[in-house]
Scaffold this motif. Structure first.
Motif, short mmCIF file in Angstrom:
data_model
loop_
_atom_site.label_atom_id
_atom_site.label_comp_id
_atom_site.label_asym_id
_atom_site.label_seq_id
_atom_site.Cartn_x
_atom_site.Cartn_y
_atom_site.Cartn_z
N LEU A 133 0.88 -1.41 -0.01
CA LEU A 133 0.07 0.07 0.13
C LEU A 133 0.90 1.19 0.08
O LEU A 133 0.15 2.36 -0.20
CB LEU A 133 -1.02 0.18 1.35
CG LEU A 133 -1.98 -1.02 1.42
CD1 LEU A 133 -2.70 -1.07 2.55
CD2 LEU A 133 -2.75 -1.09 0.12
N LEU A 134 2.20 1.28 0.33
CA LEU A 134 3.11 2.33 0.51
C LEU A 134 3.21 3.15 -1.03
O LEU A 134 3.08 4.29 -0.99
CB LEU A 134 4.32 1.88 0.92
CG LEU A 134 5.48 3.16 1.25
CD1 LEU A 134 4.73 3.98 2.37
CD2 LEU A 134 6.68 2.40 1.95
N PRO A 135 3.22 2.35 -2.03
CA PRO A 135 3.34 3.13 -3.34
C PRO A 135 2.19 4.08 -3.61
O PRO A 135 2.22 5.25 -4.04
CB PRO A 135 3.65 2.19 -4.53
CG PRO A 135 4.18 0.84 -3.70
CD PRO A 135 3.61 1.01 -2.24
N VAL A 136 1.01 3.65 -2.96
CA VAL A 136 -0.07 4.38 -3.42
C VAL A 136 -0.26 5.55 -2.45
O VAL A 136 -0.77 6.45 -3.08
CB VAL A 136 -1.36 3.41 -3.31
CG1 VAL A 136 -2.82 4.17 -3.63
CG2 VAL A 136 -1.25 2.18 -4.29
N ALA A 137 0.39 5.21 -1.31
CA ALA A 137 0.32 6.35 -0.39
C ALA A 137 1.14 7.40 -0.76
O ALA A 137 0.99 8.46 -0.36
CB ALA A 137 0.50 5.85 1.14
N LEU A 138 2.09 6.91 -1.51
CA LEU A 138 3.18 8.00 -1.84
C LEU A 138 2.54 9.29 -2.74
O LEU A 138 3.22 10.40 -3.11
CB LEU A 138 4.29 7.68 -2.44
CG LEU A 138 5.18 6.71 -1.45
CD1 LEU A 138 6.48 5.93 -2.41
CD2 LEU A 138 5.76 7.77 -0.57
N LEU A 139 1.44 8.73 -3.38
CA LEU A 139 0.98 9.58 -4.60
C LEU A 139 0.67 11.11 -4.16
O LEU A 139 0.65 11.95 -4.88
CB LEU A 139 -0.29 9.15 -5.39
CG LEU A 139 -0.13 7.54 -6.00
CD1 LEU A 139 -1.36 6.91 -6.46
CD2 LEU A 139 0.91 7.81 -7.27
N PRO A 140 -0.04 11.28 -3.04
CA PRO A 140 -0.22 12.59 -2.85
C PRO A 140 0.94 13.51 -2.40
O PRO A 140 0.84 14.87 -2.89
CB PRO A 140 -1.26 12.65 -1.41
CG PRO A 140 -1.94 11.06 -1.41
CD PRO A 140 -0.68 10.47 -2.03
N ALA A 141 1.88 13.03 -1.97
CA ALA A 141 3.10 13.50 -1.82
C ALA A 141 3.83 13.87 -2.96
O ALA A 141 4.38 15.02 -3.12
CB ALA A 141 4.15 13.01 -0.94
N LEU A 142 3.70 13.10 -4.04
CA LEU A 142 4.43 13.36 -5.42
C LEU A 142 3.50 14.37 -6.06
O LEU A 142 4.21 14.97 -6.98
CB LEU A 142 4.47 11.97 -6.17
CG LEU A 142 5.37 10.93 -5.61
CD1 LEU A 142 5.22 9.76 -6.31
CD2 LEU A 142 6.74 11.31 -5.61
N ALA A 143 2.15 14.46 -5.70
CA ALA A 143 1.25 15.34 -6.36
C ALA A 143 1.60 16.94 -6.01
O ALA A 143 1.05 17.67 -6.49
CB ALA A 143 -0.14 14.94 -6.16
N TRP A 144 2.18 17.04 -4.79
CA TRP A 144 2.28 18.28 -4.21
C TRP A 144 3.92 18.20 -3.95
O TRP A 144 4.59 18.60 -2.66
CB TRP A 144 1.42 18.28 -2.92
CG TRP A 144 1.67 19.80 -2.16
CD1 TRP A 144 1.91 20.89 -3.05
CD2 TRP A 144 0.96 19.99 -1.02
NE1 TRP A 144 1.90 21.82 -2.25
CE2 TRP A 144 1.08 21.41 -1.02
CE3 TRP A 144 0.55 19.39 -0.09
CZ2 TRP A 144 0.91 22.34 0.29
CZ3 TRP A 144 -0.06 20.17 1.07
CH2 TRP A 144 0.19 21.56 1.31
N PRO A 145 4.65 18.54 -4.90
CA PRO A 145 6.26 18.54 -4.63
C PRO A 145 6.64 19.74 -4.18
O PRO A 145 7.90 19.85 -3.33
CB PRO A 145 6.59 18.50 -6.22
CG PRO A 145 5.69 19.10 -7.05
CD PRO A 145 4.35 18.69 -6.28
N THR A 146 5.92 20.90 -4.04
CA THR A 146 6.42 22.11 -3.53
C THR A 146 6.14 22.30 -1.88
O THR A 146 6.53 23.32 -1.33
CB THR A 146 5.70 23.35 -4.02
OG1 THR A 146 4.56 23.14 -3.92
CG2 THR A 146 6.07 23.46 -5.71
#
Length: 436
Positions: free
Chosen positions: A30-43
């Motif tokens: 489940l960790l790769p899916v949980a990384l998506l919000p952080a990748l979508a907000w790189p700033t």
């Protein structure tokens, strides 16, 4: 001191820790899916992105915990690895079919699964989050301690031994001190396993155990299974008891007339074959149900089978005087099946304990009740001169009590006892609703 060390020596401690570590391992996909919000907000600041990942990860774990299959798997694993006595969820052992119906047919007597309350619905996700959190904490802490315990003694001949991990450095004086520190690290790793296992064992009954509604449903299921087994016991007693009684008498009759009347002897043997075949069908069904197999359609006997029952008694040498009135063909379902079994038990008792005289059978179907009367003569059996009292044939003593219980469940009335100096009478009245 031994009491404090004892948990460190139990295998269940480490099986419970393995259960916790498996929870951490299973959460990794489940960790790769949980990384998506952080990748979508790189700033976003680094701390905010870490928080988003952890919150997303926890939310995904909670969603997985909402599935009923997840709860069943967790309960089974907790029983096996944590050694916690948890019952199966309500509905896990529900019978596949109702009494007297074919499998797959629903029945109104089955307890419905209770609708979980919001608090109960979130118990499994909370357990899963606790499971994963303790698994990661235990795995990281015990892993670091085990690495330290295995690394420090490697340099025990040097003047100084040390370990650096994640920017932290530990220096230990050389010689035997490194062995003492290493042993302490291993003991601490084992202690972490004890703590993690103890925390999960404490929380399992509260979060994986049944709620109040589930306890009521489990109690209803146990009551239903007990009622079904009692019903099967009554069916088996009625069917097998009647068959063995009739077959014993028919075999005696066949033996007596074998030389003088071979035709009558063959008829008695055919009757034994037919009655025992029907009893074997009942026995196969009951044994299949007790083994929780997918048995075929239950062999139901109804008032429509009454002529066949009376014929078997006549083949056994009994004189039966039936008097049937009313619309018997319109009596269906449970009432018809129960009436057949009541008549079977009453006729079996008359055949077993009667004196060889005529057996009077009266069945009356009125608009409000079904009335059954079986009257037979008692005393000495005319054909053999032997006593036909209660000791003439061995009995289990469950016949009349089982019959009375069957009548009680149908809200009927039953009377059984002497009817004059030389007769015995069984009288049953059952409320009835005739179909149109």
């Amino acid at each position: 001191m031994m009491r404090g060390i004892r948990p460190l020596l139990r295998g269940s401690t480490y099986s419970g820790a393995l259960f916790a570590f498996c929870g951490a391992l299973v959460s990794l996909p489940l960790l790769p899916v949980a990384l998506l919000p952080a990748l979508a907000w790189p700033t976003a600041p680094y701390g905010v992105r870490i928080g988003l990942v952890l919150l997303s990860w926890a939310a995904l774990i909670g969603v997985v915990g909402l599935a009923r299959a997840t709860r069943r798997v967790l309960i089974a694993d907790a029983r096996r690895l944590l050694r916690v006595p948890l019952p199966d969820p309500a509905g896990a052992h529900r019978p596949a079919s109702s009494p007297g119906t074919s499998p797959g047919t629903s029945t109104s007597t089955e307890p419905a699964s209770p609708a979980p309350t919001p608090a109960a619905r979130w118990r499994t996700p909370l357990w899963l989050l606790l499971h994963v959190a303790l698994g990661w904490i235990g795995a990281l802490a015990s892993g670091v301690l085990i690495i330290a315990g295995l690394t420090l003694p490697g340099n025990w001949l040097r003047a100084e031994a040390g370990l650096s991990l994640f920017g932290w450095s530990v220096r230990v004086a050389g010689g035997w001190a490194s062995w003492v520190v290493a042993l302490g690290c291993l003991l601490l790793a084992a202690t972490v396993c004890v703590v993690v296992t103890g925390a999960l064992r404490w929380a399992a009954p509260k979060l994986l155990g049944p709620s109040s509604a589930e306890r009521l449903a489990l109690a209803a299921e146990r009551e239903l299974r007990l009622a079904e087994r009692n019903r099967l016991a009554h069916e088996l007693h009625d069917s097998i008891g009647h068959t063995l009684t009739a077959a014993t008498i028919q075999a005696a009759v066949a033996g007596e007339v074998l030389s003088a009347d071979p035709v009558a002897a063959r008829a008695a043997m055919r009757s034994i074959e037919e009655s025992t075949r029907a009893a074997l069908e009942d026995l196969d069904y009951v044994l299949g149900a007790l083994r929780e197999e997918k048995a075929g359609t239950a062999p139901t006997r109804t008032l429509a089978d009454l002529p066949e029952l009376l014929d078997r008694l006549r083949h056994a040498g009994a004189v039966v005087e039936p008097e049937l009135s009313g619309e018997l063909a319109q009596v269906h379902g449970t009432l018809s099946r129960a009436a057949y079994r009541i008549l079977q038990e009453g006729l079996t008792n008359a055949l077993r304990h009667g004196a060889g005289g005529p057996i009077e059978v009266r069945v009356t179907a009125a608009s409000d009740a079904l009335e059954i009367d079986v009257v037979n003569r008692t005393g000495v059996r005319a054909s053999t001169g032997k006593s036909a009292g209660p000791g003439a044939f061995p009995t289990s003593g469950h016949g009349l009590p089982g019959l009375a219980e069957r009548v009680r469940l149908l809200h009927g009335e039953v009377e059984a006892g002497p009817d004059g100096p030389r007769h015995w009478r069984l009288a049953v009245r059952l409320p009835v609703r005739l179909s149109a």
